[in-house]
Scaffold this motif. Structure first.
Motif, PDB file in Angstrom:
ATOM      1  N   GLU A   7       0.810  -1.213   0.000  1.00  0.00           N
ATOM      2  CA  GLU A   7       0.000   0.000   0.000  1.00  0.00           C
ATOM      3  C   GLU A   7       0.846   1.267   0.000  1.00  0.00           C
ATOM      4  OE1 GLU A   7      -1.886  -0.101   3.768  1.00  0.00           O
ATOM      5  OE2 GLU A   7       0.009  -0.132   4.802  1.00  0.00           O
ATOM      6  N   PRO A   8       0.300   2.380  -0.471  1.00  0.00           N
ATOM      7  CA  PRO A   8       0.982   3.671  -0.327  1.00  0.00           C
ATOM      8  C   PRO A   8       0.919   4.145   1.112  1.00  0.00           C
ATOM      9  CG  PRO A   8      -1.180   3.983  -1.297  1.00  0.00           C
ATOM     10  CD  PRO A   8      -0.952   2.496  -1.211  1.00  0.00           C
ATOM     11  N   THR A   9       1.777   5.081   1.457  1.00  0.00           N
ATOM     12  CA  THR A   9       1.823   5.572   2.834  1.00  0.00           C
ATOM     13  C   THR A   9       0.810   6.679   3.082  1.00  0.00           C
ATOM     14  OG1 THR A   9       3.578   7.101   2.199  1.00  0.00           O
ATOM     15  CG2 THR A   9       4.247   4.981   3.085  1.00  0.00           C
ATOM     16  N   THR A  10       0.163   7.202   2.042  1.00  0.00           N
ATOM     17  CA  THR A  10      -0.763   8.321   2.203  1.00  0.00           C
ATOM     18  C   THR A  10      -2.000   7.894   2.985  1.00  0.00           C
ATOM     19  OG1 THR A  10      -0.045   9.192   0.100  1.00  0.00           O
ATOM     20  CG2 THR A  10      -2.103  10.064   0.980  1.00  0.00           C
ATOM     21  N   VAL A  11      -2.372   8.680   3.979  1.00  0.00           N
ATOM     22  CA  VAL A  11      -3.607   8.449   4.718  1.00  0.00           C
ATOM     23  C   VAL A  11      -4.401   9.743   4.735  1.00  0.00           C
ATOM     24  CG1 VAL A  11      -2.653   6.626   6.182  1.00  0.00           C
ATOM     25  CG2 VAL A  11      -2.476   8.989   6.917  1.00  0.00           C
ATOM     26  N   PRO A  40      -6.071 -11.288   9.619  1.00  0.00           N
ATOM     27  CA  PRO A  40      -5.625  -9.892   9.739  1.00  0.00           C
ATOM     28  C   PRO A  40      -4.126  -9.831   9.997  1.00  0.00           C
ATOM     29  CG  PRO A  40      -6.766 -10.592  11.731  1.00  0.00           C
ATOM     30  CD  PRO A  40      -6.865 -11.734  10.771  1.00  0.00           C
ATOM     31  N   TYR A  41      -3.482  -8.764   9.474  1.00  0.00           N
ATOM     32  CA  TYR A  41      -2.040  -8.628   9.658  1.00  0.00           C
ATOM     33  C   TYR A  41      -1.652  -7.159   9.557  1.00  0.00           C
ATOM     34  CZ  TYR A  41      -1.537  -7.949   4.593  1.00  0.00           C
ATOM     35  OH  TYR A  41      -1.627  -7.457   3.315  1.00  0.00           O
ATOM     36  N   ALA A  42      -0.444  -6.850  10.025  1.00  0.00           N
ATOM     37  CA  ALA A  42       0.098  -5.495   9.942  1.00  0.00           C
ATOM     38  C   ALA A  42       0.930  -5.373   8.676  1.00  0.00           C
ATOM     39  CB  ALA A  42       0.935  -5.172  11.165  1.00  0.00           C
ATOM     40  N   THR A  43       0.708  -4.336   7.880  1.00  0.00           N
ATOM     41  CA  THR A  43       1.498  -4.107   6.676  1.00  0.00           C
ATOM     42  C   THR A  43       2.866  -3.550   7.051  1.00  0.00           C
ATOM     43  OG1 THR A  43       0.869  -1.789   6.330  1.00  0.00           O
ATOM     44  CG2 THR A  43      -0.660  -3.478   5.518  1.00  0.00           C
ATOM     45  N   LYS A  44       3.736  -3.435   6.060  1.00  0.00           N
ATOM     46  CA  LYS A  44       5.074  -2.898   6.342  1.00  0.00           C
ATOM     47  C   LYS A  44       5.018  -1.428   6.729  1.00  0.00           C
ATOM     48  CE  LYS A  44       6.256  -1.806   1.514  1.00  0.00           C
ATOM     49  NZ  LYS A  44       7.163  -2.152   0.387  1.00  0.00           N
ATOM     50  N   HIS A  45       3.898  -0.752   6.470  1.00  0.00           N
ATOM     51  CA  HIS A  45       3.728   0.638   6.890  1.00  0.00           C
ATOM     52  C   HIS A  45       2.998   0.751   8.233  1.00  0.00           C
ATOM     53  CE1 HIS A  45       5.306   1.933   3.106  1.00  0.00           C
ATOM     54  NE2 HIS A  45       4.313   1.414   2.408  1.00  0.00           N
TER      55      HIS A  45
END
Length: 323
Positions: free
Chosen positions: A25-29, A155-160
């Motif tokens: 995913e992109p880092t933009t939130v 469910p999991y945590a992404t690299k970001h």
């Protein structure tokens, strides 16, 4: 369960896959939602053995009456902008300043990686970060008898550091078990799910190794019944001789995807490992490569799990001896 040891494998080659891998995913939130404060909102996840997920979010100050609150948990499939690739789950107060959304196992969530957002009123949906995760029911999961597609969500945590969900929807499904690569070949064990009569399906079944760069090239080996203590009609075993795929190797990297084809040859099941709490097996379950005297040149062969947790073998050039 302690994963097998061995050197880390190189990155999976590009090429077609069953579900289509997408980049991280992109880092933009989006801008913060006031009701969740200035910190990134977090979601606790509870998985059940049927494939359902419950999401609980902290939202201090929200009313406890469901009629006084409107919000949604939003699942967006990675790499797709289509409206059909978005699921919205209603969020409702669950007491103690928390909101709850439930993804039932009966919802046919397509395979892929789903990023998790929270939507509040007219504000832009905002990414969630992982809170506590109770995935105990997924460990060594053994689904009951059924012919409906098998739903798996982890469910999991992404690299970001954001929350995402890995989803599989398969039927029939061949769950990979113990793998024992040796100098001559790969011996494996598995368990078949989501067929009407597993014993009849496995009678005369074969394991197919399909060359990814040329799917018309297929190597087969019989899949037999498991006679070990505790085995039943759903269990199968196989031994794939490395010499056969190595005979098709012409240098570079070749990948062979492993499938189980049932009696009669009409139905197939991808051999994969998805019935546990590990979303990405590729860097965790690693196996040593075996030296093979391929006709083209000395090579190395070994099994690995793809980015979709499917089982495959790879053949590559043998590195030169040190010194």
């Amino acid at each position: 369960m302690t994963p097998p040891s061995g050197p880390a494998r190189p990155s999976e080659p590009t090429g077609p896959s069953r579900t289509g891998n997408t980049p991280e995913e992109p880092t933009t939130v989006s801008a913060p939602l006031q009701v969740f404060g200035v910190e990134d909102p977090a979601a606790d996840c509870i998985a059940d053995s049927a494939g359902g997920i419950t999401f609980d979010l902290d939202a201090p100050g929200v009313p406890d009456a469901p009629g006084d609150w409107s919000a949604a948990l939003v699942l967006r499939r990675r790499g797709s902008d289509e409206e059909a690739e978005e699921f919205r789950l209603p969020l409702a107060p669950n007491g103690d300043g928390r909101l709850r959304a439930v993804l039932p196992s009966t919802v046919a969530l397509p395979e892929g990686r789903w990023d998790v957002y929270v939507a509040c009123a007219d504000a832009e949906p905002r990414r969630l970060v992982p809170g506590l995760a109770d995935l105990r029911s997924l460990v060594d999961r053994r689904p009951g008898p059924s012919t409906s597609p098998l739903a798996v969500r982890i469910p999991y945590a992404t690299k970001h550091g954001n929350l995402s969900l890995r989803s599989w929807l398969r039927g029939p499904h061949a769950e990979a078990g113990d793998l024992r690569p040796g100098t001559r070949g790969l011996t494996g064990r598995g368990r078949l799910y989501r067929v009407q009569d597993p014993a009849a399906w496995l009678a005369g079944a074969v394991v197919e190794a399909r060359l990814r760069r040329d799917p018309d090239v297929v190597v087969t080996t019989p899949a037999g019944a498991v006679t070990a203590e505790g085995a039943d009609a759903q269990d199968f075993t196989f031994t794939l001789d490395f010499a056969e795929p190595a005979g098709h190797w012409q240098g570079g990297l070749d990948v062979w995807d492993l499938w189980l084809r049932g009696a009669g040859g009409t139905e197939t099941a991808r051999i994969a490992r998805i019935l546990d709490d590990i979303a990405d097996k590729k860097q965790i379950f690693t196996y040593p490569a075996q030296d093979v005297a391929a006709p083209y040149a000395p090579a190395q062969v070994g099994p690995y799990y793809t980015a979709d947790n499917d089982l495959a073998i790879r053949i590559d050039e043998r590195p030169p001896a040190a010194g």
